[in-house]
Design an enzyme around this catalytic site. Sequence first.
Site, PDB file in Angstrom:
ATOM      1  N   ARG B 241      60.686  28.468  24.847  1.00 49.90           N
ATOM      2  CA  ARG B 241      60.433  29.673  24.082  1.00 49.90           C
ATOM      3  C   ARG B 241      61.485  30.699  24.494  1.00 49.90           C
ATOM      4  O   ARG B 241      62.137  30.577  25.528  1.00 49.90           O
ATOM      5  CB  ARG B 241      59.042  30.223  24.394  1.00 49.90           C
ATOM      6  CG  ARG B 241      57.940  29.294  23.907  1.00 49.90           C
ATOM      7  CD  ARG B 241      56.583  29.691  24.453  1.00 49.90           C
ATOM      8  NE  ARG B 241      56.156  30.997  23.952  1.00 49.90           N
ATOM      9  CZ  ARG B 241      55.051  31.605  24.346  1.00 49.90           C
ATOM     10  NH1 ARG B 241      54.275  31.060  25.290  1.00 49.90           N
ATOM     11  NH2 ARG B 241      54.711  32.777  23.841  1.00 49.90           N
ATOM     12  N   HIS B 242      61.684  31.714  23.662  1.00 50.48           N
ATOM     13  CA  HIS B 242      62.480  32.883  24.027  1.00 50.48           C
ATOM     14  C   HIS B 242      61.950  33.473  25.324  1.00 50.48           C
ATOM     15  O   HIS B 242      60.809  33.180  25.723  1.00 50.48           O
ATOM     16  CB  HIS B 242      62.344  33.920  22.916  1.00 50.48           C
ATOM     17  CG  HIS B 242      60.902  34.149  22.557  1.00 50.48           C
ATOM     18  ND1 HIS B 242      60.081  34.997  23.284  1.00 50.48           N
ATOM     19  CD2 HIS B 242      60.117  33.585  21.597  1.00 50.48           C
ATOM     20  CE1 HIS B 242      58.861  34.949  22.778  1.00 50.48           C
ATOM     21  NE2 HIS B 242      58.846  34.097  21.749  1.00 50.48           N
ATOM     22  N   ASN B 248      55.014  40.338  23.381  1.00 49.62           N
ATOM     23  CA  ASN B 248      54.253  39.495  24.311  1.00 49.62           C
ATOM     24  C   ASN B 248      53.541  40.373  25.334  1.00 49.62           C
ATOM     25  O   ASN B 248      52.361  40.170  25.613  1.00 49.62           O
ATOM     26  CB  ASN B 248      55.185  38.545  25.096  1.00 49.62           C
ATOM     27  CG  ASN B 248      55.755  37.408  24.251  1.00 49.62           C
ATOM     28  OD1 ASN B 248      56.861  36.949  24.491  1.00 49.62           O
ATOM     29  ND2 ASN B 248      54.999  36.954  23.265  1.00 49.62           N
ATOM     30  N   ARG B 291      64.238  38.093  19.419  1.00 52.21           N
ATOM     31  CA  ARG B 291      63.978  37.678  20.809  1.00 52.21           C
ATOM     32  C   ARG B 291      64.621  36.330  21.131  1.00 52.21           C
ATOM     33  O   ARG B 291      64.995  36.060  22.268  1.00 52.21           O
ATOM     34  CB  ARG B 291      62.471  37.664  21.085  1.00 52.21           C
ATOM     35  CG  ARG B 291      61.612  36.805  20.138  1.00 52.21           C
ATOM     36  CD  ARG B 291      60.152  37.263  20.230  1.00 52.21           C
ATOM     37  NE  ARG B 291      59.174  36.473  19.495  1.00 52.21           N
ATOM     38  CZ  ARG B 291      58.880  36.609  18.206  1.00 52.21           C
ATOM     39  NH1 ARG B 291      59.556  37.475  17.456  1.00 52.21           N
ATOM     40  NH2 ARG B 291      57.917  35.897  17.655  1.00 52.21           N
ATOM     41  N   GLU B 314      58.657  31.593  14.267  1.00 53.96           N
ATOM     42  CA  GLU B 314      57.263  31.439  14.688  1.00 53.96           C
ATOM     43  C   GLU B 314      56.343  31.315  13.476  1.00 53.96           C
ATOM     44  O   GLU B 314      56.692  31.748  12.361  1.00 53.96           O
ATOM     45  CB  GLU B 314      56.864  32.652  15.553  1.00 53.96           C
ATOM     46  CG  GLU B 314      55.451  32.634  16.127  1.00 53.96           C
ATOM     47  CD  GLU B 314      55.083  31.377  16.930  1.00 53.96           C
ATOM     48  OE1 GLU B 314      55.308  30.261  16.423  1.00 53.96           O
ATOM     49  OE2 GLU B 314      54.564  31.525  18.053  1.00 53.96           O
ATOM     50  N   HIS B 379      59.555  29.175  19.473  1.00 57.84           N
ATOM     51  CA  HIS B 379      58.337  29.951  19.711  1.00 57.84           C
ATOM     52  C   HIS B 379      57.174  29.045  20.100  1.00 57.84           C
ATOM     53  O   HIS B 379      57.259  27.826  19.968  1.00 57.84           O
ATOM     54  CB  HIS B 379      57.998  30.738  18.446  1.00 57.84           C
ATOM     55  CG  HIS B 379      59.116  31.608  17.977  1.00 57.84           C
ATOM     56  ND1 HIS B 379      59.230  32.935  18.307  1.00 57.84           N
ATOM     57  CD2 HIS B 379      60.215  31.322  17.224  1.00 57.84           C
ATOM     58  CE1 HIS B 379      60.339  33.439  17.766  1.00 57.84           C
ATOM     59  NE2 HIS B 379      60.958  32.483  17.100  1.00 57.84           N
TER      60      HIS B 379
END
Lengths: 456, 456
Positions: B241-242, B248, B291, B314, B379
Amino acid sequence: MFTRVHQYSTNEQVRVPNVIALVGLPARGKTYISYKLCRYLNWIGIKTRAFNVGEYRRQACDFEKEGKADFFDHSNERAVRIRDECAKHAMEDMGRYLDSKKGEVAVFDATNTTRPRRKMLLDFCNREDHETKFRLFFIESVCDDPDIIDSNITEVKVNSPDYKGRMTEEQAKQDFLQRIEKYSAQYAPLCEEKDAELSFIKVINAGRSFFVHNVNGHVQSRVVYFLMNIHLLPRSIYLTRHGESEYNKIGRLGGDSPLSENGVCYAHKLRKYFEKENIQDLRIWCSQKIRVAQTANHLKDLAAHVEYWKVLDEIDAGICEGLTYEDFEARYPKQFSERDKDKYHYRYPSGESYEDLVARLEPVIMELERQSNVLVISHQATIRCILAYFDNKKREELPYLNVPLHTVIKLTPKAYSCQIEMFKFKIDAVDTYRAKPTEELPWELNGTESNLCRSP
Amino acid sequence: MFTRVHQYSTNEQVRVPNVIALVGLPARGKTYISYKLCRYLNWIGIKTRAFNVGEYRRQACDFEKEGKADFFDHSNERAVRIRDECAKHAMEDMGRYLDSKKGEVAVFDATNTTRPRRKMLLDFCNREDHETKFRLFFIESVCDDPDIIDSNITEVKVNSPDYKGRMTEEQAKQDFLQRIEKYSAQYAPLCEEKDAELSFIKVINAGRSFFVHNVNGHVQSRVVYFLMNIHLLPRSIYLTRHGESEYNKIGRLGGDSPLSENGVCYAHKLRKYFEKENIQDLRIWCSQKIRVAQTANHLKDLAAHVEYWKVLDEIDAGICEGLTYEDFEARYPKQFSERDKDKYHYRYPSGESYEDLVARLEPVIMELERQSNVLVISHQATIRCILAYFDNKKREELPYLNVPLHTVIKLTPKAYSCQIEMFKFKIDAVDTYRAKPTEELPWELNGTESNLCRSP
């Protein structure tokens, strides 16, 4: 796929130029393959051009004066020299096209039936003076089914610029058969052992079988998959937008509103239209929006099959969903004018661009190529993309194609084009078309025949 | 394709059951193909099961007692009878599986090297007592490259339940080579002329060439394309993931926020990790979210190629974009509990479901199969889908796979499985995992080896 399949144009940073060379005797559908490939690759965003050596030859000399079929005799030295020159000339043009980065794929449309000629092509692709070496892929069309060959000669070749208006159809046909014989004498088909190092596909009897060898890279892989899906059986594809929706009436973008009264009326008339068309084994493909499902509901029992594809949903207008064009302009004037500048690439904030749409619709196109009769019920922007594929429209024109409400667009694919008929129904609907501000003419379809606009 | 390619599971209303039968001598990778096909078709939503006749045979008798390789001698009448019985038994089970609609595709994994055996299969598929006739497709694996055969015997066969623990590796190998010879005596390869009416693909020398004949329908077309894209060369796929984003940190769904301070720190560490891995020709595939692009920016110059795919974005949370789980539950309590009931199929209003995601990610999987070393930066939901494919997870488990922030998941595909390693970085990040309310255990990966969790 694919995408790369899904981001052809914007993101390919290391793309090797590809040469795709046809191989095969005359009347094996080489130009047909070349035409379909160019259209497909360009539509998915890979810049492609065909180089037809026959055209170079026609410019270089008058083959009738040169002895017609005898021109293609291997022992005719003058003719061999001219034909070699033409091939070289086409190759050089192809090299410039790829080296200059104007294009990414060049289709070399010629017979290429001898090993020395193919070696010459390979050497050309590997030449040190290219920016990058070209990746070479051969598509050989092999056909021993006399019916296919005969229909190809009759349909296409007697209308070729070599013959048209110069002799009778029968004379043309006889000359052409002789030409095939001249080539056959020298023909060396591609071979798994002798050409083990080459990459190629053999298309056998117009797609009944395929032999695929040494496929290398994304473009070749796409081409193989495409060739395996196209067919020549007669059929029609019908495109229509849903009936007029409540949002259409008040000029709002996107959303998921139900049909208006007029929209329901269209759905009824659409049913009547397809009752008359009386198509065996009709498939209906819909988006997942309410207005489309409502339209399809009236036709359900006429179809062998109804499918709801999310990929057929309207373009996602992101932050502009639910706005009118006036709201959009008032709230986001900069965005609004950006969109007018380059509508194809413009992406709605948090939404999609037409370019995104094309990527999302690629599977639909591939499946449409595979299928027989299909009715697609979808939306303005998505149908523009599908139509642009079949009508070979440029990406600048694509977002301005006029796809009015309450209209059925009937596509009937032909060998080198697609016949387009528009059936406009006499049911009121708002006009959702917004012309390019600077443009005079809103649209124009290529089609094969005049664009028939009739009310059924 | 494609969905049909893009709506496999929900919308196929008229789906013909398909039987896919392997053909080939022992040690030609039939079970490997069968395993990969099952995994792929199930993942795209086509319910598929393999029926391995060897397993039936092992249950029916002890081949060691029956004379080892002699058991496969054509003149051994008792053995021939037992083997026929096993094939019939497997066929009957396959028939029940398809007739009951429990499955859509059955893979018949056996040698099927003789014409009578294939005729028996064809007759079985056309039997009048089936609900619908089954569509039959043969996949023949032909291999004359001694290296490929040898490595297959050494890697796979000496570990087969027929031999493991019963004799030395060398004894096993010798017995197996004899078994191949017994089969070779009776082997009738598929043939364009003699089997003109059948549909089949020949996979030649583990994918160097293919011969494809008479492909019929969507499933066969997908299978052909898939087979043409898989390869056995060693490589690894990295998923991450980023880095942690601002959203987040505050627990909001979706959106397009930039990296947090911790997130930037992760991007730096990620670079160091890949500096150490020192991978030739690494490709980086990113989503189009900020991101992710920010994370990728730190690694750009280590890669041969960076691509930004919209399909890697995502999951679209629709009306819930920008909400926290608490907001979501408070505002849309009914939706919230719907989601918990069936997270895989639950579609956010105006957004997507995990099922939609799988359809959207299919091109990524196909392209990952084709490629060598790739790093995918994407994502939580998208990586769950990709991971479920490689780790052969059920759709119920898929939406609950734990894919924490600041972790690299390294996948190394093996013949019958995929090795999974997790590298958790020591950089703080919020935990975005939300367990299934009723569930005890959050996740469990199949992998091949224990799931190594180390900090590099």
